[in-house]
Write an enzyme that holds these catalytic residues in place. Structure first.
Site, PDB file in Angstrom:
ATOM      1  N   ASN A 193       0.738  -1.191   0.051  1.00 59.36           N
ATOM      2  CA  ASN A 193      -0.140  -0.006  -0.050  1.00 59.36           C
ATOM      3  C   ASN A 193       0.807   1.245   0.211  1.00 59.36           C
ATOM      4  O   ASN A 193       1.437   1.604   1.058  1.00 59.36           O
ATOM      5  CB  ASN A 193      -0.985  -0.278   1.176  1.00 59.36           C
ATOM      6  CG  ASN A 193      -1.587   1.137   1.435  1.00 59.36           C
ATOM      7  OD1 ASN A 193      -1.805   2.169   0.434  1.00 59.36           O
ATOM      8  ND2 ASN A 193      -2.410   1.386   2.643  1.00 59.36           N
TER       9      ASN A 193
ATOM     10  N   LYS B 180      -0.010   4.220  -0.233  1.00 58.00           N
ATOM     11  CA  LYS B 180      -0.805   5.414   0.330  1.00 58.00           C
ATOM     12  C   LYS B 180      -0.571   6.702  -0.673  1.00 58.00           C
ATOM     13  O   LYS B 180      -0.429   6.491  -1.837  1.00 58.00           O
ATOM     14  CB  LYS B 180      -0.177   5.617   1.694  1.00 58.00           C
ATOM     15  CG  LYS B 180      -0.070   4.429   2.719  1.00 58.00           C
ATOM     16  CD  LYS B 180       0.044   4.635   4.023  1.00 58.00           C
ATOM     17  CE  LYS B 180       0.240   3.450   4.835  1.00 58.00           C
ATOM     18  NZ  LYS B 180       0.209   3.485   6.272  1.00 58.00           N
TER      19      LYS B 180
ATOM     20  N   HIS C  90      -9.193   0.794   4.864  1.00 60.03           N
ATOM     21  CA  HIS C  90      -7.943   0.851   5.792  1.00 60.03           C
ATOM     22  C   HIS C  90      -8.096   2.073   6.644  1.00 60.03           C
ATOM     23  O   HIS C  90      -9.121   3.061   6.891  1.00 60.03           O
ATOM     24  CB  HIS C  90      -6.947   1.547   4.637  1.00 60.03           C
ATOM     25  CG  HIS C  90      -5.614   1.713   5.310  1.00 60.03           C
ATOM     26  ND1 HIS C  90      -5.120   2.526   6.096  1.00 60.03           N
ATOM     27  CD2 HIS C  90      -4.568   0.719   5.086  1.00 60.03           C
ATOM     28  CE1 HIS C  90      -3.594   2.308   6.501  1.00 60.03           C
ATOM     29  NE2 HIS C  90      -3.590   1.258   5.676  1.00 60.03           N
TER      30      HIS C  90
ATOM     31  N   GLU D  63      -6.745   4.188   7.889  1.00 61.17           N
ATOM     32  CA  GLU D  63      -6.578   5.883   7.534  1.00 61.17           C
ATOM     33  C   GLU D  63      -7.686   6.392   6.981  1.00 61.17           C
ATOM     34  O   GLU D  63      -8.148   7.589   7.311  1.00 61.17           O
ATOM     35  CB  GLU D  63      -5.175   6.097   6.945  1.00 61.17           C
ATOM     36  CG  GLU D  63      -4.020   5.673   7.540  1.00 61.17           C
ATOM     37  CD  GLU D  63      -2.759   5.272   6.911  1.00 61.17           C
ATOM     38  OE1 GLU D  63      -2.758   5.345   5.748  1.00 61.17           O
ATOM     39  OE2 GLU D  63      -1.872   4.969   7.493  1.00 61.17           O
TER      40      GLU D  63
ATOM     41  N   GLU E   8      -5.047  -5.238  10.621  1.00 61.58           N
ATOM     42  CA  GLU E   8      -4.170  -4.344  10.896  1.00 61.58           C
ATOM     43  C   GLU E   8      -4.415  -3.551  12.233  1.00 61.58           C
ATOM     44  O   GLU E   8      -5.265  -2.669  11.968  1.00 61.58           O
ATOM     45  CB  GLU E   8      -4.003  -3.411   9.716  1.00 61.58           C
ATOM     46  CG  GLU E   8      -3.843  -3.769   8.172  1.00 61.58           C
ATOM     47  CD  GLU E   8      -3.195  -2.922   7.569  1.00 61.58           C
ATOM     48  OE1 GLU E   8      -2.014  -3.019   6.947  1.00 61.58           O
ATOM     49  OE2 GLU E   8      -3.905  -1.870   7.183  1.00 61.58           O
TER      50      GLU E   8
ATOM     51  N   GLY F 267       2.583   1.965  10.638  1.00 62.16           N
ATOM     52  CA  GLY F 267       3.682   2.891  10.473  1.00 62.16           C
ATOM     53  C   GLY F 267       4.511   3.415  11.781  1.00 62.16           C
ATOM     54  O   GLY F 267       5.152   4.507  11.894  1.00 62.16           O
TER      55      GLY F 267
ATOM     56  N   SER G  34       3.449  -2.425   9.983  1.00 58.32           N
ATOM     57  CA  SER G  34       4.969  -2.390  10.369  1.00 58.32           C
ATOM     58  C   SER G  34       5.769  -3.632  10.252  1.00 58.32           C
ATOM     59  O   SER G  34       6.576  -4.288  10.691  1.00 58.32           O
ATOM     60  CB  SER G  34       5.551  -1.930  11.945  1.00 58.32           C
ATOM     61  OG  SER G  34       5.126  -0.656  12.134  1.00 58.32           O
TER      62      SER G  34
HETATM   63  C1  PEP Z   1      -0.563  -0.012   6.155  1.00 54.03           C
HETATM   64  O1  PEP Z   1      -0.616   1.227   5.695  1.00 54.03           O
HETATM   65  O2  PEP Z   1      -1.705  -0.869   5.475  1.00 54.03           O
HETATM   66  C2  PEP Z   1       0.488  -0.390   6.765  1.00 54.03           C
HETATM   67  C3  PEP Z   1       0.609  -1.655   7.177  1.00 54.03           C
HETATM   68  O3  PEP Z   1       1.692   0.414   6.996  1.00 54.03           O
HETATM   69  P1  PEP Z   1       2.982   0.083   7.381  1.00 54.03           P
HETATM   70  O4  PEP Z   1       3.612  -1.250   6.891  1.00 54.03           O
HETATM   71  O5  PEP Z   1       3.788   1.199   6.974  1.00 54.03           O
HETATM   72  O6  PEP Z   1       3.187   0.001   9.223  1.00 54.03           O
END
Ligand code: PEP
Length: 249
Positions: free
Chosen positions: A9, A11, A93, A95, A163, A169, A209
């Site tokens: 992703n 973003k 997601h 976000e 998630e 992040g 992460s």
């Molecule tokens: C994500 O945005 O779906 C995500 C898992 O981000 P990150 O791997 O940067 O934590």
């Protein structure tokens, strides 16, 4: 055996210059048993799909509108994404749930639209830190699953991504036991809803992460069929070892 999925992703990151990362992934040796999905921003979809055509890399989007067309300024519909070459779309997601107030009911509507357009829906769910600390994680994800999954969902057109919001992040990850617990509960709820066989085939991704350094440990956890990766999917040099870890899991 179910094919595993390494999904990236991007973003709101990436310009035309970033497409060289997709070229590098598309030119890499295929990873046996692993599907690869990169979801760049909408501005790059068509060109990314052109670059990835004929390779092991699928291109996907990061959101869609529930309607197929109409007066929705700034939005993009699922048929438009498919027309641009997308084969999947990330939905719900955290976000988008946080920044745009998306509810699980809206996520289900969007997933239904994605399915109608022939797209794989990658539906995200996960608890906040406050919810985990209040021991509400299992109840929260079960409710998100119940409300976010449309009745059109099955193993062939849907992927679930667990998630935890506090792991995205941040460099923090749940323990293997915590991931296994949530994935086990999600699989059990899917079995109630879809039947054991379909539930067993529907891919459950972990996201939050995931890096080259922790990928093998995460992929060894029961009921983890792949990963949704943010930051470490932006560069082929970081994402490739994650794909390789999944291939050898
Ligand atoms: C994500 O945005 O779906 C995500 C898992 O981000 P990150 O791997 O940067 O934590």
């Amino acid at each position: 055996m179910t094919r595993r999925l390494a999904a990236g992703n991007w973003k709101m990151n990436g310009t035309m210059a970033s497409l060289s990362e997709i070229t590098a992934l598309a030119n890499a040796h295929p990873a046996p048993g692993v599907d690869i999905l990169i979801c760049p921003p909408a501005t790059l979809l068509a060109e990314a799909a052109r670059i990835a055509a004929g390779s092991a890399v699928m291109i996907g989007a990061q959101d869609c509108h529930p309607a197929a067309a109409g007066a929705h300024t700034g939005d993009i519909s699922a048929p438009m994404l498919a027309d641009a070459g997308a084969r999947a779309v990330i939905l719900g997601h955290s976000e988008r749930r946080a920044d745009h107030g998306e509810t699980s009911a809206l996520v289900a509507e969007k997933a239904r639209a994605a399915h109608a357009a022939g797209l794989l829906a990658v539906i995200c769910l996960g608890e906040t830190l406050a919810e985990r600390e209040a021991a509400q994680t299992l109840a929260v994800v079960a409710e998100q699953l119940r409300l976010s999954l449309p009745d059109t969902a099955g193993a062939a057109n849907t992927v679930l991504a667990y998630e935890p919001v506090w792991a995205i992040g941040t460099g923090l990850t749940p323990s293997p036991a915590q991931i296994a617990e949530v994935h086990g509960v999600l699989r059990a709820h899917l079995a109630d809803r879809l039947g054991a066989q379909e539930a067993g085939a529907l891919r459950l991704l972990y996201g939050g992460s995931v890096k080259p350094a922790n990928a093998s440990e995460i992929f060894a956890i029961a009921d983890v069929d792949g990963a949704l990766v943010g930051g470490a999917s932006l560069r082929a040099d970081d994402f490739s070892p994650i794909i390789a870890a999944l291939a050898s899991a």
